[in-house]
Design an enzyme around this catalytic site. Structure first.
Site, PDB file in Angstrom:
ATOM      1  N   TYR A 193      46.757  78.664 -13.711  1.00 39.42           N
ATOM      2  CA  TYR A 193      46.278  77.409 -13.131  1.00 39.42           C
ATOM      3  C   TYR A 193      45.516  77.661 -11.825  1.00 39.42           C
ATOM      4  O   TYR A 193      44.431  77.111 -11.626  1.00 39.42           O
ATOM      5  CB  TYR A 193      47.453  76.455 -12.898  1.00 39.42           C
ATOM      6  N   LYS A 198      39.750  73.974 -16.036  1.00 40.75           N
ATOM      7  CA  LYS A 198      39.077  75.282 -15.965  1.00 40.75           C
ATOM      8  C   LYS A 198      37.545  75.242 -16.059  1.00 40.75           C
ATOM      9  O   LYS A 198      36.869  76.221 -15.731  1.00 40.75           O
ATOM     10  CB  LYS A 198      39.598  76.181 -17.103  1.00 40.75           C
ATOM     11  N   HIS A 218      46.498  72.091  -2.494  1.00 42.85           N
ATOM     12  CA  HIS A 218      47.777  71.762  -3.142  1.00 42.85           C
ATOM     13  C   HIS A 218      48.509  73.052  -3.514  1.00 42.85           C
ATOM     14  O   HIS A 218      47.905  73.961  -4.084  1.00 42.85           O
ATOM     15  CB  HIS A 218      47.546  70.948  -4.417  1.00 42.85           C
ATOM     16  N   PRO A 227      39.913  69.504 -20.721  1.00 45.45           N
ATOM     17  CA  PRO A 227      40.116  69.488 -19.262  1.00 45.45           C
ATOM     18  C   PRO A 227      41.559  69.666 -18.796  1.00 45.45           C
ATOM     19  O   PRO A 227      41.804  69.757 -17.604  1.00 45.45           O
ATOM     20  CB  PRO A 227      39.579  68.108 -18.842  1.00 45.45           C
ATOM     21  N   TYR A 265      51.224  65.925 -14.323  1.00 45.06           N
ATOM     22  CA  TYR A 265      50.896  66.021 -15.747  1.00 45.06           C
ATOM     23  C   TYR A 265      52.081  65.422 -16.504  1.00 45.06           C
ATOM     24  O   TYR A 265      53.148  66.038 -16.557  1.00 45.06           O
ATOM     25  CB  TYR A 265      50.679  67.481 -16.150  1.00 45.06           C
TER      26      TYR A 265
HETATM   27  P1  RFL Z   1      26.889  70.569 -16.320  1.00 44.37           P
HETATM   28  O1  RFL Z   1      27.670  70.091 -15.133  1.00 44.37           O
HETATM   29  O2  RFL Z   1      26.969  69.798 -17.570  1.00 44.37           O
HETATM   30  O3  RFL Z   1      25.370  70.648 -15.826  1.00 44.37           O
HETATM   31  C1  RFL Z   1      24.308  70.849 -16.742  1.00 44.37           C
HETATM   32  C2  RFL Z   1      23.067  70.237 -16.137  1.00 44.37           C
HETATM   33  O4  RFL Z   1      21.955  70.508 -17.025  1.00 44.37           O
HETATM   34  C3  RFL Z   1      21.188  69.316 -17.164  1.00 44.37           C
HETATM   35  N1  RFL Z   1      20.444  69.386 -18.413  1.00 44.37           N
HETATM   36  C4  RFL Z   1      19.116  69.657 -18.484  1.00 44.37           C
HETATM   37  N2  RFL Z   1      18.206  69.906 -17.535  1.00 44.37           N
HETATM   38  C5  RFL Z   1      16.930  70.141 -17.935  1.00 44.37           C
HETATM   39  N3  RFL Z   1      16.549  70.121 -19.250  1.00 44.37           N
HETATM   40  C6  RFL Z   1      17.438  69.881 -20.238  1.00 44.37           C
HETATM   41  N4  RFL Z   1      17.070  69.863 -21.505  1.00 44.37           N
HETATM   42  C7  RFL Z   1      18.786  69.642 -19.869  1.00 44.37           C
HETATM   43  N5  RFL Z   1      19.920  69.372 -20.566  1.00 44.37           N
HETATM   44  C8  RFL Z   1      20.901  69.219 -19.675  1.00 44.37           C
HETATM   45  C9  RFL Z   1      22.214  68.211 -17.106  1.00 44.37           C
HETATM   46  O5  RFL Z   1      21.616  66.964 -16.772  1.00 44.37           O
HETATM   47  C10 RFL Z   1      23.157  68.728 -16.022  1.00 44.37           C
HETATM   48  O6  RFL Z   1      22.752  68.342 -14.725  1.00 44.37           O
HETATM   49  O7  RFL Z   1      27.254  72.078 -16.678  1.00 44.37           O
HETATM   50  P2  RFL Z   1      27.692  73.329 -15.743  1.00 44.37           P
HETATM   51  O8  RFL Z   1      26.783  73.452 -14.560  1.00 44.37           O
HETATM   52  O9  RFL Z   1      27.882  74.455 -16.650  1.00 44.37           O
HETATM   53  O10 RFL Z   1      29.103  72.871 -15.125  1.00 44.37           O
HETATM   54  C11 RFL Z   1      30.229  72.720 -15.954  1.00 44.37           C
HETATM   55  C12 RFL Z   1      31.171  71.621 -15.404  1.00 44.37           C
HETATM   56  O11 RFL Z   1      30.412  70.465 -15.143  1.00 44.37           O
HETATM   57  C13 RFL Z   1      32.300  71.285 -16.393  1.00 44.37           C
HETATM   58  O12 RFL Z   1      32.816  72.454 -16.974  1.00 44.37           O
HETATM   59  C14 RFL Z   1      33.465  70.550 -15.704  1.00 44.37           C
HETATM   60  O13 RFL Z   1      33.078  69.264 -15.275  1.00 44.37           O
HETATM   61  C15 RFL Z   1      34.661  70.432 -16.654  1.00 44.37           C
HETATM   62  N6  RFL Z   1      35.776  69.676 -16.096  1.00 44.37           N
HETATM   63  C16 RFL Z   1      36.653  70.256 -15.193  1.00 44.37           C
HETATM   64  N7  RFL Z   1      36.460  71.524 -14.781  1.00 44.37           N
HETATM   65  C17 RFL Z   1      37.279  72.077 -13.819  1.00 44.37           C
HETATM   66  O14 RFL Z   1      37.082  73.237 -13.483  1.00 44.37           O
HETATM   67  N8  RFL Z   1      38.307  71.372 -13.245  1.00 44.37           N
HETATM   68  C18 RFL Z   1      38.570  70.094 -13.602  1.00 44.37           C
HETATM   69  O15 RFL Z   1      39.458  69.467 -13.014  1.00 44.37           O
HETATM   70  C19 RFL Z   1      37.751  69.491 -14.634  1.00 44.37           C
HETATM   71  N9  RFL Z   1      37.952  68.225 -15.031  1.00 44.37           N
HETATM   72  C20 RFL Z   1      35.963  68.342 -16.456  1.00 44.37           C
HETATM   73  C21 RFL Z   1      37.086  67.637 -15.919  1.00 44.37           C
HETATM   74  C22 RFL Z   1      35.087  67.694 -17.318  1.00 44.37           C
HETATM   75  C23 RFL Z   1      35.298  66.370 -17.649  1.00 44.37           C
HETATM   76  N10 RFL Z   1      34.362  65.754 -18.514  1.00 44.37           N
HETATM   77  C24 RFL Z   1      33.710  64.544 -18.178  1.00 44.37           C
HETATM   78  C25 RFL Z   1      33.866  66.481 -19.628  1.00 44.37           C
HETATM   79  C26 RFL Z   1      37.314  66.330 -16.247  1.00 44.37           C
HETATM   80  C27 RFL Z   1      36.448  65.695 -17.138  1.00 44.37           C
HETATM   81  C28 RFL Z   1      36.770  64.279 -17.501  1.00 44.37           C
HETATM   82  C1  PHB Z   2      40.591  65.650 -11.960  1.00 48.21           C
HETATM   83  O1  PHB Z   2      41.079  65.378 -10.842  1.00 48.21           O
HETATM   84  O2  PHB Z   2      39.522  65.152 -12.338  1.00 48.21           O
HETATM   85  C2  PHB Z   2      41.315  66.565 -12.881  1.00 48.21           C
HETATM   86  C3  PHB Z   2      42.450  67.230 -12.430  1.00 48.21           C
HETATM   87  C4  PHB Z   2      43.130  68.082 -13.301  1.00 48.21           C
HETATM   88  C5  PHB Z   2      42.661  68.259 -14.588  1.00 48.21           C
HETATM   89  C6  PHB Z   2      41.526  67.602 -15.023  1.00 48.21           C
HETATM   90  C7  PHB Z   2      40.844  66.752 -14.175  1.00 48.21           C
HETATM   91  O3  PHB Z   2      43.351  69.075 -15.435  1.00 48.21           O
END
Ligand code: RFL
Ligand code: PHB
Length: 384
Positions: free
Chosen positions: A377, A290, A72, A286, A194
């Site tokens: 971004y 990032k 995009h 989110p 957004y």
């Molecule tokens: P994770 O993905 O949480 O993975 C951690 C892993 O550790 C495991 N774990 C354990 N394993 C063994 N022993 C234990 N005691 C443990 N405790 C936990 C867990 O089961 C898991 O598998 O962390 P990591 O690897 O640092 O990755 C971070 C990302 O997942 C997170 O920052 C993103 O998902 C945030 N986020 C977004 N980030 C972006 O860059 N772009 C986005 O568009 C974006 N959208 C989002 C998001 C996060 C969201 N939520 C649900 C919080 C949208 C949403 C809705």
């Molecule tokens: C997503 O597609 O899950 C998404 C996109 C942009 C954001 C957060 C989540 O800022």
């Protein structure tokens, strides 16, 4: 058992670290609490920065992402009855984002690690950090001795808690959450929208030509079952159909979840042989997309530092690990907080609302402001 780097957590951070280290011939073991199926189906992030894409491609992980991800070159800010495009191709030439689901990145990483023979263990639900003087983990009645422990276990993991006494914590909460919605319907626009409406913030995103992803600002104590399918579509329409001629397409909803909104940083990211990376060390709301990108940025720095330790014996990069990462972390903290306060509806007074509108107008009209949004971004260049 013995290994060089014991990695807790098979999210994007732990899996990418395992992949990068094993490619350098450094022995690792990854211990994950949940099942492989759970890790591969957790729907979260969708937006990959240019640097994240480049990092994954360099690591040999780009094949499916480049084929199936969508590049995009802009996003839309929608407010006051009009849409305003932030045009990356014009403001930050050569840089773009790729929309490719986090669970697809995780699937690619698990497959690559298993193909390379990395010791990846799922369903290990009793990992404990045995000690840091002679670093080791215990799990399932076994002891794993190691040189380093990489805490990649997310915000609710055990790693940060184990060294809490050594950390300074900086934190902010927000008076709302995001209701996340996955639906089997083609996106209603080619780019992310957004939308800041009087009814609250809403985001139109996508996963493929036939799957859309939406978010709604909701009260913080919301549960997914509080929202019927009809109520979700009515609210998404009310918040998005605010510009002439725009109709939001609807379809079957396949998943609804609620994500808390929080800003959080723990410093430093290294305590002796324990190295924190990704959500274990920091969380952003989110709105700026990032979180995953920061996790990848941390792991890039960490893999290089550990590589140097084993290659030349120099700990210069390892000693700088925390400070190097925290510079980028705090930039992303600011950007995510800024996007969040710019776009959400707060219980604020009329004065604050007028300020918010003025700020949105400024971003839409000023090339300098739009460029600031765009360069953050798509992701600022790495330090190295
Ligand atoms: P994770 O993905 O949480 O993975 C951690 C892993 O550790 C495991 N774990 C354990 N394993 C063994 N022993 C234990 N005691 C443990 N405790 C936990 C867990 O089961 C898991 O598998 O962390 P990591 O690897 O640092 O990755 C971070 C990302 O997942 C997170 O920052 C993103 O998902 C945030 N986020 C977004 N980030 C972006 O860059 N772009 C986005 O568009 C974006 N959208 C989002 C998001 C996060 C969201 N939520 C649900 C919080 C949208 C949403 C809705
Ligand atoms: C997503 O597609 O899950 C998404 C996109 C942009 C954001 C957060 C989540 O800022």
């Amino acid at each position: 058992m013995k290994t060089r780097v014991a990695i807790i957590g098979a999210g994007p951070a732990g899996l990418l670290l395992a992949h990068l280290l094993s490619a350098k011939g450094i022995d690792v073991v990854v211990l994950e609490r949940r099942s492989r199926e759970h890790c591969e189906s957790r729907v979260r992030a969708g937006v990959l920065e240019q640097g994240t894409v480049d990092t994954l491609v360099e690591a040999g992980l780009g094949e499916r992402m480049l084929a199936e991800g969508h590049v995009h070159h802009g996003i839309e800010l929608r407010f006051g009855g009009a849409g305003h495009r932030i045009a990356f191709e014009d403001l930050v030439p050569g840089r773009a984002i790729t929309v490719y689901g986090q669970q697809e990145v995780v699937k690619d990483l698990i497959a690559a690690n298993l193909a390379a023979g990395v010791d990846l263990r799922f369903d290990v639900d009793d990992v404990a950090i045995g000690g840091l003087d002679r670093p080791h983990l215990t799990f399932g009645g076994q002891r794993l001795d190691c040189d380093f422990i990489a805490g990649c276990d997310g915000f609710h993991g055990i790693s940060r808690a184990a060294v809490a006494a050594h950390l300074d914590v900086f934190e902010k909460t927000y008076p709302f959450a995001w209701l996340g919605v996955l639906a089997d319907v083609a996106p209603s626009a080619p780019e992310l929208i957004y939308a800041a409406s009087e009814r609250g913030f809403s985001l139109h995103s996508m996963r493929s030509d036939s799957v859309s992803r939406f978010y709604l600002q909701v009260p913080p104590d919301t549960r997914p079952e509080d929202w019927s399918e009809d109520a979700i579509w009515a609210e998404l329409k009310a918040r998005h159909e605010t510009v002439p001629g725009f109709t939001l397409a609807t379809g079957p909803i396949t998943q609804v979840d609620v994500a808390a909104m929080r800003s959080f940083v723990a410093e430093p990211m290294r305590v002796g042989p324990l190295l924190l990376a990704g959500d274990a060390a920091h969380i952003v709301p989110p709105t700026g997309a990032k979180g995953l990108n920061l996790a990848v940025a941390d792991v890039r720095v960490l893999a290089r530092a550990l590589g140097e330790h084993y290659r030349s014996g120099s700990d210069e990069l390892l000693d700088a690990y925390s400070a190097t990462c925290l510079r980028r972390v705090w930039r992303a903290q600011h950007f995510s907080w800024w996007m969040t306060t710019l776009l959400h509806r707060f219980e604020s007074d009329d004065y604050d609302r007028r300020l918010q509108r003025s700020h949105l107008d400024y971003v839409a009209r000023s090339r300098a402001q739009a460029t600031a949004l765009a360069e953050n971004y798509v992701g600022l260049p790495y330090d190295d």
